[in-house]
Design an enzyme around this catalytic site. Structure first.
Site, PDB file in Angstrom:
ATOM      1  N   HIS A 128       2.164  10.996  -5.867  1.00  0.00           N
ATOM      2  CA  HIS A 128       1.708  10.051  -4.842  1.00  0.00           C
ATOM      3  C   HIS A 128       0.363  10.543  -4.336  1.00  0.00           C
ATOM      4  CE1 HIS A 128       2.271   6.929  -1.722  1.00  0.00           C
ATOM      5  NE2 HIS A 128       1.504   7.741  -1.003  1.00  0.00           N
ATOM      6  N   CYS A 129      -0.666   9.719  -4.504  1.00  0.00           N
ATOM      7  CA  CYS A 129      -2.028  10.120  -4.153  1.00  0.00           C
ATOM      8  C   CYS A 129      -2.407   9.573  -2.782  1.00  0.00           C
ATOM      9  CB  CYS A 129      -3.015   9.617  -5.207  1.00  0.00           C
ATOM     10  SG  CYS A 129      -4.731  10.001  -4.803  1.00  0.00           S
ATOM     11  N   PRO A 130      -2.700  10.431  -1.808  1.00  0.00           N
ATOM     12  CA  PRO A 130      -3.076   9.932  -0.478  1.00  0.00           C
ATOM     13  C   PRO A 130      -4.418   9.214  -0.470  1.00  0.00           C
ATOM     14  CG  PRO A 130      -3.382  12.312  -0.602  1.00  0.00           C
ATOM     15  CD  PRO A 130      -2.686  11.908  -1.866  1.00  0.00           C
TER      16      PRO A 130
END
Length: 412
Positions: A128-130
């Site tokens: 999950h990429c912020p």
């Protein structure tokens, strides 16, 4: 058109809220500052549009910006692809090879994992990429990787513009003394007459943009090489961790198994084509995958089930003896607990005296485990797991023989 359809379709309008997060806000701010300053520096002070080189440079800067934003927004709004809620395999007997997701009320397809942030099971989840406030997975892997390539290239171009602008504008204005350097911003330039003077504010803004461009080039460039490694091996970050644990499990129990990672097709080019295609869409439907000739669709999921069973066997029962509010760095739990908090996005869980937790791994000062819930919570699919200070719990004396092996013996 992918990004337009993702935004315009009524059912996906809620995706626009992904923009209102610190990750996209910072990313778009950096893109905006570097792009706008590079264009302004070129037009006003360095390479005016009335020259052939200036026109070509301006077009290239615009192209970098458009391509970067196109891939960035596609990575964000197209998304990784999600396993349908309550999904089941076509063949009923295949259920035994899959894990069940209590939150999605369905089975996890091969290569899929549940994301706590997205609250869905994600196809071929990598992480999950912020920065895009979304997962990197099956459908947006190519867009995400293209963004990671284009952003450093665009920043390198912008950095060159910033350096040349400051050099040409300050060359005749700097004088060096024995113990000082003086910049006379009122001195005239001899190369060409800019639209407006290159002031101290312009110098500061250009220097700031140069720092952003160089920092982005290094940071995002490193991420690009990591993702290319993932693509060329056809092995996500999560799958690499599963493979490593598989080798540890086989070695620990001396089972004599020969684990073969199923999704490495043996050729970097073949692996590359699974993500990057002429159509722009990745190969496959996100459910079934081409696999190694000695493997099948469930080789990895069976290994995951073995690891899950092994984790349950090694879990140790603890009772909570000290309250904990779930803070990331709880100063009240001691300096070692405060300074040696796990560097991970995994959550911390609140503890109340008398609760029971099954710990599966840990460090000297922290532990990770699942909280034992009541029957009503269990039926609702609730699961509370995360990190907590080791000092807040004590091992149950009546722990069974199967669960007696402490995590200190073999930490993950």
């Amino acid at each position: 058109m992918n990004i337009l359809s993702a935004i315009i379709v009524f059912e996906n309008l809620h995706e626009v809220k992904r923009l209102f997060h610190w990750g996209p806000i910072i990313a778009l701010t950096v893109i905006g500052v570097c792009s706008s300053m590079a264009i302004l520096d070129s037009i006003i002070w360095y390479w005016p549009l009335d020259t052939t080189g200036g026109s070509i440079n301006f077009i290239m800067l615009i192209n970098w910006t458009v391509l970067i934003l196109y891939n960035y927004f596609n990575a964000m709004f197209v998304g990784p692809g999600y396993i349908p809620l309550e999904w089941k395999p076509e063949k009923q007997q295949d259920i035994m090879y899959l894990q069940f997701c209590r939150l999605c009320q369905g089975y996890k397809a091969p290569r899929s994992h549940h994301c706590r942030k997205c609250n869905r099971c994600v196809m071929k989840m990598d992480h999950h990429c912020p920065w895009i406030n979304n997962c990197c997975g099956h459908l947006n892997h190519a867009y995400f990787t293209s963004f990671l390539l284009l952003a450093p290239l665009g920043c390198i171009h912008a950095a060159l513009i910033f350096i040349m602008t400051m050099y040409t504008q300050l060359y005749d204005r700097i004088s060096f003394g024995w113990s000082s350097v003086k910049i006379d911003m009122s001195a005239a330039r001899h190369i060409h007459h800019p639209i407006m003077p290159f002031s101290i504010a312009a110098f500061a803004a250009t220097l700031f943009a140069l720092g952003l461009a160089l920092g982005t080039t290094i940071a995002v460039g490193m991420l690009f090489f990591i993702q290319m490694k993932v693509i060329l091996r056809n092995r996500t970050s999560i799958e690499a961790w599963i493979e490593e644990k598989a080798k540890d499990r086989i070695q620990y129990y001396q089972t004599g198994e020969d684990f073969i990672f199923p999704y490495d097709l043996g050729s970097r080019w073949e692996n590359f084509k699974q993500v990057f295609t002429w159509s722009g869409a990745p190969m496959g439907d996100g459910i079934e995958w081409p696999v190694h000739e000695k493997c099948d669709q469930y080789t990895l999921t069976i290994e995951q089930l073995k690891q899950k069973h092994d984790k349950r066997q090694r879990s140790v029962e603890y009772r909570v003896v000290e309250e904990y509010n779930g803070a990331c760095c709880p100063l009240g739990k001691g300096l070692n607990t405060f300074f040696r908090t796990p560097c991970t996005e995994e959550p911390r869980i609140k503890l109340t005296k008398g609760e029971t937790i099954f710990a599966t791994r840990g460090t000297k000062w922290w532990m990770y485990g699942d909280k034992v819930l009541n029957e009503e919570q269990a039926k609702a699919g609730v699961r509370i797991r995360g990190w907590f200070p080791r000092r807040c719990v004590e091992k149950c004396l009546y722990d069974s023989a199967n669960n007696s092996t402490s995590e200190e013996k073999k930490e993950q």
